[in-house]
Design an enzyme around this catalytic site. Structure first.
Site, PDB file in Angstrom:
ATOM      1  N   GLY A 144      -1.578  -7.789   8.169  1.00  0.00           N
ATOM      2  CA  GLY A 144      -1.919  -7.864   9.337  1.00  0.00           C
ATOM      3  C   GLY A 144      -2.679  -9.041   9.807  1.00  0.00           C
ATOM      4  N   THR A 145      -3.341  -9.812   9.638  1.00  0.00           N
ATOM      5  CA  THR A 145      -3.798 -10.906   9.440  1.00  0.00           C
ATOM      6  C   THR A 145      -2.818 -12.238  10.016  1.00  0.00           C
ATOM      7  OG1 THR A 145      -5.599 -10.320   8.441  1.00  0.00           O
ATOM      8  CG2 THR A 145      -5.550 -12.789   9.153  1.00  0.00           C
ATOM      9  N   ASN A 174     -11.131   0.418  14.214  1.00  0.00           N
ATOM     10  CA  ASN A 174     -11.548  -0.060  12.577  1.00  0.00           C
ATOM     11  C   ASN A 174     -12.255   1.080  11.785  1.00  0.00           C
ATOM     12  OD1 ASN A 174     -11.001  -2.753  13.096  1.00  0.00           O
ATOM     13  ND2 ASN A 174     -12.315  -3.325  11.516  1.00  0.00           N
ATOM     14  N   GLN A 211      -4.661  -0.482  12.478  1.00  0.00           N
ATOM     15  CA  GLN A 211      -5.188   0.811  11.980  1.00  0.00           C
ATOM     16  C   GLN A 211      -4.038   2.208  12.933  1.00  0.00           C
ATOM     17  OE1 GLN A 211      -7.825   1.680  10.400  1.00  0.00           O
ATOM     18  NE2 GLN A 211      -8.222  -0.502   9.872  1.00  0.00           N
ATOM     19  N   HIS A 249      -0.169  -2.412   3.657  1.00  0.00           N
ATOM     20  CA  HIS A 249      -0.549  -0.727   3.649  1.00  0.00           C
ATOM     21  C   HIS A 249      -2.481  -0.449   3.509  1.00  0.00           C
ATOM     22  CE1 HIS A 249      -5.011  -3.334   3.410  1.00  0.00           C
ATOM     23  NE2 HIS A 249      -3.842  -3.860   4.688  1.00  0.00           N
ATOM     24  N   SER A 306       0.855  -3.252   9.535  1.00  0.00           N
ATOM     25  CA  SER A 306       0.577  -3.624   7.992  1.00  0.00           C
ATOM     26  C   SER A 306       1.095  -2.786   7.416  1.00  0.00           C
ATOM     27  CB  SER A 306      -1.055  -4.408   8.238  1.00  0.00           C
ATOM     28  OG  SER A 306      -1.158  -4.960   6.204  1.00  0.00           O
ATOM     29  N   CYS A 338     -20.837  -7.201   5.396  1.00  0.00           N
ATOM     30  CA  CYS A 338     -22.417  -8.136   4.197  1.00  0.00           C
ATOM     31  C   CYS A 338     -21.629  -9.627   3.706  1.00  0.00           C
ATOM     32  CB  CYS A 338     -21.993  -7.222   3.512  1.00  0.00           C
ATOM     33  SG  CYS A 338     -23.774  -7.856   2.081  1.00  0.00           S
ATOM     34  N   THR A 393      11.716 -17.157   1.307  1.00  0.00           N
ATOM     35  CA  THR A 393      12.718 -15.867   1.032  1.00  0.00           C
ATOM     36  C   THR A 393      11.620 -14.759   1.101  1.00  0.00           C
ATOM     37  OG1 THR A 393      13.783 -17.506  -0.713  1.00  0.00           O
ATOM     38  CG2 THR A 393      13.315 -15.450  -0.986  1.00  0.00           C
TER      39      THR A 393
END
Ligand code: PLP
Length: 380
Positions: free
Chosen positions: A73-74, A154, A182, A204, A202, A327, A240
């Site tokens: 996604g980035t 998110n 999201q 995942h 994305s 963090c 590829t």
């Protein structure tokens, strides 16, 4: 043996669906041909990529030729923003409109573009995390190059009025990008109804593999390639193809299309149950739009209870949840999303995000609520 922890961090990433793994496996073993090769091995891999492109396009109401596979996604966010900005700059447009609550993938790309001469308006949000379409309209300038607004947040799950914003930008001829990382696979999305020109997501985040992102680029939008080299992804992103990942993305998209409505109803009921049970805690505050938000995300903080204490106690009790704030180097920075929503630093610093998913059981939700109630009873 210790109990397997309960995973309640699906907004960070989701487990690979067993059906997705099954369809991917042959492409990691027997069907290893390069999709660009002319022989039978290559042809079979190419057919699989084509099928997956069609399945992936169906998730957002796009045509297969408008889908480009990336690595994340980035990457999709970077590609969209940088390439639209480059094209529009050539036409003299150097202003970008985005929001104060974007993911780092968009925010940091905007910061980079600021360093290269663009001016960026970071729109405020209300207490529920919503951007007003009227604020978008008011921010537009004659030199606005593009608008980028996330579909759903998110941290708190709030869903933005993208279709309204899309309609108003259409009349002004300004391209709209949305970060739907999201949202995709969780709520119905249709690129025409949304009126977007580019949309990132994305695999995942909806039970597909990591390492596969997607960028939708509306037909007719002429953008420069992301990577130069071979002719993969119709000359737009050389390299590829990750055949197994692409096949997994297609399968995950197809499962999501079939199941998202029922899943949304179930997740909403479970999140509401959790909210109701936790609502009895003294000093609890929930963050995000109570209605217009992703069904599986609940963000809250408890007065008198530091975020890290709560996270550690929950971890010890066997629940994997995450902080609402990033963090770094040992210092907890208050979430920029919660700050933009009007929370004080203290409120933002005690918030945690719980995100339920496909394999979350009602009994997990009950056990989690019991654990939070128990921990809270010890501080109050
Ligand atoms: N945008 C949003 C809203 C996200 O939540 C995430 C990941 O958490 C990303 C972008 C980045 O996606 P990826 O992890 O695929 O790079």
């Amino acid at each position: 043996m210790s109990r397997v922890p309960v995973y309640l961090d699906h907004a960070a990433t989701t487990p690979l669906d067993a059906r997705v793994l099954d369809v991917m496996l042959p492409y990691l073993t027997a069907v290893y041909g390069n999709p660009s090769s002319q022989h039978a091995f290559g042809q079979e891999a190419r057919r699989a990529v084509l099928r997956a492109r069609t399945q992936t396009a169906a998730l957002i109401g796009a045509s297969p030729e408008e889908i480009y596979f990336t690595s994340s996604g980035t990457e999709s966010d970077n590609w969209a923003l940088r390439s639209i900005a480059a094209v529009r700059r050539a036409a003299g447009c150097r202003h970008i409109v985005t929001t104060a609550i974007e993911h780092a993938a968009v925010r940091e790309t905007c910061r980079m573009l600021e360093g290269r001469g663009f001016s960026v308006t970071y729109l405020p949000v209300d207490g529920a995390g919503r951007v007003a379409p009227s604020a978008v309209a008011a921010a537009l300038r004659t030199d606005t190059a593009l608008v980028s607004i996330m579909t759903a947040n998110n941290e708190v799950g709030t869903i933005q009025p993208i279709a309204e914003i899309g309609a108003l930008l259409r009349t002004r001829g300004i391209p709209l990008h949305t970060d739907a990382v999201q949202a995709a696979g969780h709520i119905p999305l249709d690129v025409d109804m949304l009126g977007v020109d580019a949309l990132s997501f994305s695999a995942h985040k909806f039970y597909g593999p990591k390492g596969i992102g997607v960028l939708y680029i509306r037909r007719g939008m002429r953008l420069p390639p992301l990577l130069y080299g071979g002719a993969q992804e119709r000359d737009m992103r050389a390299g590829t193809e990750n055949t197994a990942g692409i096949v997994g993305c297609g399968c995950a998209a197809e499962c999501a299309v079939a199941e998202m409505r029922a899943e949304e109803v179930r997740l909403r009921a479970d999140t509401e149950l959790l909210r109701a049970r936790l609502g009895t805690i003294d000093g609890i505050a929930f963050h995000g739009d109570p209605q217009t938000r992703l069904a599986g995300i609940l963000n809250f903080g408890i007065k008198g209870m530091a975020q890290d204490t709560l996270l550690i106690r929950l971890d010890l009790a066997g629940f994997a949840v995450s902080a609402g704030s990033a963090c770094s180097a040992g210092a907890v920075h208050p979430s920029h999303v919660l700050r933009a929503m009007g929370c004080t630093d203290e409120e933002a610093q005690r918030a945690i995000r719980v995100s339920l998913g496909r394999q979350t059981k009602r009994s997990d939700v009950d056990a989690f609520a019991d654990a939070v109630l128990q921990i809270a009873s010890e501080v109050h």
